[in-house]
Design a protein around this motif. Structure first.
Motif, short mmCIF file in Angstrom:
data_model
loop_
_atom_site.label_atom_id
_atom_site.label_comp_id
_atom_site.label_asym_id
_atom_site.label_seq_id
_atom_site.Cartn_x
_atom_site.Cartn_y
_atom_site.Cartn_z
N SER A 192 0.85 -1.19 0.00
CA SER A 192 0.00 0.00 0.00
C SER A 192 0.89 1.24 0.00
O SER A 192 2.03 1.21 0.46
N SER A 193 0.34 2.35 -0.48
CA SER A 193 1.11 3.59 -0.49
C SER A 193 1.34 4.13 0.92
O SER A 193 2.14 5.03 1.11
N SER A 194 0.67 3.57 1.91
CA SER A 194 0.88 4.01 3.29
C SER A 194 2.00 3.24 3.98
O SER A 194 2.37 3.57 5.10
N VAL B 264 5.92 4.04 -2.01
CA VAL B 264 5.51 4.12 -3.41
C VAL B 264 4.16 4.82 -3.40
O VAL B 264 3.23 4.36 -2.73
N GLU B 265 4.05 5.94 -4.13
CA GLU B 265 2.83 6.74 -4.11
C GLU B 265 2.35 7.01 -5.54
O GLU B 265 3.15 7.04 -6.48
N SER B 266 1.05 7.20 -5.70
CA SER B 266 0.46 7.50 -7.01
C SER B 266 0.94 8.85 -7.51
O SER B 266 1.11 9.79 -6.72
N GLY C 73 -0.52 9.25 -13.58
CA GLY C 73 -0.68 8.07 -14.43
C GLY C 73 0.24 6.92 -14.10
O GLY C 73 0.35 5.96 -14.86
N GLY C 74 0.92 6.99 -12.98
CA GLY C 74 1.83 5.93 -12.57
C GLY C 74 2.14 6.05 -11.10
O GLY C 74 1.28 6.42 -10.29
N TYR C 75 3.39 5.76 -10.76
CA TYR C 75 3.83 5.83 -9.37
C TYR C 75 5.16 6.56 -9.28
O TYR C 75 5.88 6.70 -10.28
N LYS C 76 5.47 7.00 -8.08
CA LYS C 76 6.76 7.61 -7.78
C LYS C 76 7.25 7.04 -6.46
O LYS C 76 6.46 6.53 -5.66
N ILE C 77 8.55 7.11 -6.23
CA ILE C 77 9.12 6.70 -4.96
C ILE C 77 9.43 7.97 -4.18
O ILE C 77 10.00 8.93 -4.72
N VAL C 78 9.02 7.97 -2.92
CA VAL C 78 9.26 9.11 -2.05
C VAL C 78 10.13 8.65 -0.89
O VAL C 78 9.87 7.61 -0.28
#
Length: 189
Positions: free
Chosen positions: A86-88, A131-133, A136-141
């Motif tokens: 999950s993005s959390s 990993v966050e939305s 149109g895709g995802y990014k790493i924070v």
């Protein structure tokens, strides 16, 4: 009363986690398997790899290689025993092909670029990445202290290489493609 409160807390955690499930290009939840991070942009093609920088004896810098399609496989690792990411979740990210613990991603200060992504032997229980939305895709924070404020991981062109580095506001946006037998590598689950 305590059981009801505990059940409510577990329900809220499960709802929050499933409402932000990360999915691959087949719209399947991302789990502990092996994946390629594929650029969303039609202007970019290639994949992630490792490169030597300076006087290093072995490659430790995480780079985007335009000619390395689809690149090295990554695995997202969480200590939570759930069947999805999950993005959390705070995650460790590692290269699957690494034969040792040296494949775990970490961030370190490097002059003059700033905070760059490198592989190391450092692995903590809850990793510093999410990993966050994004677009149109995802990014790493990168969350240095697993706090509320993080920095986007983007691409910095330096010395002929596209290095992954903290570049807040300019993230590297990708899709997650599961490694299968059709891509030449079986998924590791």
């Amino acid at each position: 009363m305590k059981i009801t409160f505990l059940a409510l807390c577990l329900f809220l955690f499960a709802y929050k986690a499933t409402s932000s499930v990360i999915v691959d290009t087949d719209n399947e939840p991302v789990s502990g398997g092996a994946y390629y991070l594929v650029p969303v942009s039609n202007e970019l093609s290639g994949g992630l790899g490792l490169a030597t920088v300076g006087n290093e004896a072995e490659p430790k810098a995480v780079v985007f290689e335009p000619d390395n399609s689809p690149g090295l496989l990554v695995r997202f690792e969480s200590p939570l025993r759930t069947p999805f990411i999950s993005s959390s979740f705070f995650l460790n990210i590692r290269f699957v092909s690494s034969s040792s613990d040296l494949g775990v991603w970490d961030v370190s200060q490097e002059f003059p670029i700033g905070w760059t992504v490198r592989v190391s032997e450092t692995k903590i229980l809850f990793g510093p990445f999410r990993v966050e939305s994004a677009q149109g895709g995802y990014k790493i924070v990168y969350y240095p202290d697993q706090g509320e404020t993080g920095g986007d991981i983007g691409l910095v062109h330096r010395d002929g290489k596209y290095r992954l580095a903290v570049k807040d506001g300019e993230p590297f946006i990708f899709q997650i493609k599961k490694a299968t037998s059709s891509t030449g590598i079986k998924s590791i689950v």
